[in-house]
Design an enzyme around this catalytic site. Structure first.
Site, PDB file in Angstrom:
ATOM      1  N   HIS A 255       0.854  -1.183   0.000  1.00  0.00           N
ATOM      2  CA  HIS A 255       0.000   0.000   0.000  1.00  0.00           C
ATOM      3  C   HIS A 255       0.891   1.233   0.000  1.00  0.00           C
ATOM      4  O   HIS A 255       1.943   1.242   0.644  1.00  0.00           O
ATOM      5  CB  HIS A 255      -0.911  -0.008   1.234  1.00  0.00           C
ATOM      6  N   ASP A 306      -7.921  -4.999  -0.233  1.00  0.00           N
ATOM      7  CA  ASP A 306      -8.381  -5.756  -1.399  1.00  0.00           C
ATOM      8  C   ASP A 306      -8.131  -7.248  -1.272  1.00  0.00           C
ATOM      9  O   ASP A 306      -8.785  -8.041  -1.955  1.00  0.00           O
ATOM     10  CB  ASP A 306      -7.690  -5.240  -2.666  1.00  0.00           C
TER      11      ASP A 306
END
Length: 373
Positions: A255, A306
């Site tokens: 991320h 996700d």
């Protein structure tokens, strides 16, 4: 050519606004909405209440919650002309293409010319209807029209399948997880459009178009594709070896902001692990996580939201190609909140580029232009 300026590609680390909407602490792995930790909100709140919090800056009292719930429930239906258009779209159109197009068209049905809370609520109410109607149309099923006696997320699941599945509260809470995340790519794009004093429909069309890009939305769909390819947890090690040897990305990991475990991924993993039934893909995903954390311990590569969200959506029998629209269905709250907040002290975005091309060239007419080879 040596540049005299420090160019920040992707604007990484560059602050473009001051906001009180959310705080993402990538070092501690914390996500806060208006002062409230995401863990507390998903434990105690619901979509309507959290949407009110993000839009208005405080938790609602009973009357305020009734107001926002009523407003959202009354604005769900689409104009008949738009439904007719959707019924004539190509059946192979991607749900994000349909969503982007219909949001844009809805702008012609609005009487407002700028960013208003009324339009934000109107679009937030209608996006689930767009998604559910396209699911039904795409699969040659009769439309199920919205009910105003159901909560936001319950109504969406009802419009998809004609019933409200068990554990629907987890779907509602998953929308809270996706509702806001600071100045990500789609929120920035929405804010840029808002800075021109454009209308909410243009702002959200911009955001959806940005979210549609494979580097932003859709990663949870590709996570499920990866887990489908692996097939069993016994094949995880060989699969990862193959990816790593080819320098391929492991979907659902890493991320831009979080340098530790994404708190949203932790919450989703906890929900899935506490199910009193076997959840498809979950055991393979856990094995993938264990292997990745072991192999990349020094690089601090952790699962992001996700990695597990697609497994939850699949549990509710939502097709993979609709996953990114679910993201948009939640994130519209954050998009509109940032757009309205920025416009209170508005300054149109106008960054610069550093030119590194030629100068002082002599003009040549077409007949004089020559190309080597």
């Amino acid at each position: 050519m040596k540049l005299d300026y420090d160019v920040k590609y992707g604007l990484e680390g560059v602050a473009v606004a001051i906001s009180s909407i959310s705080c993402v602490d990538g070092v501690k792995g914390e996500l806060v909405y208006r002062g409230f930790k995401i863990e507390d909100l998903v434990e105690n709140s619901n979509f309507e209440e959290t949407a009110y919090l993000i839009w208005f800056g405080n938790l609602p009292n009973e009357n305020e919650l009734d107001f926002i719930t009523s407003m959202l429930s009354k604005k769900r239906e689409l104009p008949e002309n738009i439904i007719y258009m959707m019924e004539n779209f190509p059946k192979n159109a991607h749900p994000m293409e349909v969503l982007r197009s219909i949001v844009s068209i809805l702008g012609m049905y609005s009487n407002n010319d700028n960013s208003t809370l009324e339009d934000a609520i109107n679009l937030t109410a209608k996006i689930p209807t767009i998604i559910a109607y396209w699911y039904r149309i795409k699969n040659n099923l009769d439309l199920i029209h919205p009910r105003d006696d159901l909560k936001h997320s319950e109504n969406f699941l009802y419009m998809l399948f004609g019933e409200i599945p068990e554990k629907s509260e987890l779907f509602d809470k998953s929308l809270i997880l996706h509702m806001e995340q600071g100045m990500n790519a789609s929120t920035f794009a929405a804010t840029v459009t808002a800075s021109t004093l454009s209308d909410v429909y243009s702002i959200i069309t911009t955001a959806i178009g940005t979210l549609k890009g494979p580097l932003h939305g859709g990663a949870n769909e590709r996570v499920l594709n990866m887990l489908d390819e692996i097939k069993t947890k016994e094949k995880v090690e060989n699969y990862l070896n193959s990816l790593i040897s080819r320098n391929k990305k492991i979907m659902g990991f890493g991320h831009r902001i979080y340098k530790t475990y994404d708190p949203r991924a932790l919450i989703l993993k906890k929900w899935l692990s506490n199910m009193n039934e076997k959840v498809k893909y979950f055991d393979i995903a856990v094995k993938v996580e264990e292997e990745v954390l072991k192999r990349f311990e020094s690089k601090k590569i952790y699962p992001n939201v996700d990695f597990y969200s697609g497994i939850l959506y699949n549990y509710f029998k939502i097709p993979k190609e609709f996953f990114t629209t679910i993201f948009a269905m939640a994130r519209i709250v954050g998009w509109t909140a940032h757009a309205m907040e920025y416009c209170k002290n508005n300054r149109i975005f106008r960054p610069r580029t550093i030119y590194n091309g030629p100068k002082n060239l002599d003009y040549k007419k077409v007949k004089e232009v020559e190309r080597n080879g």
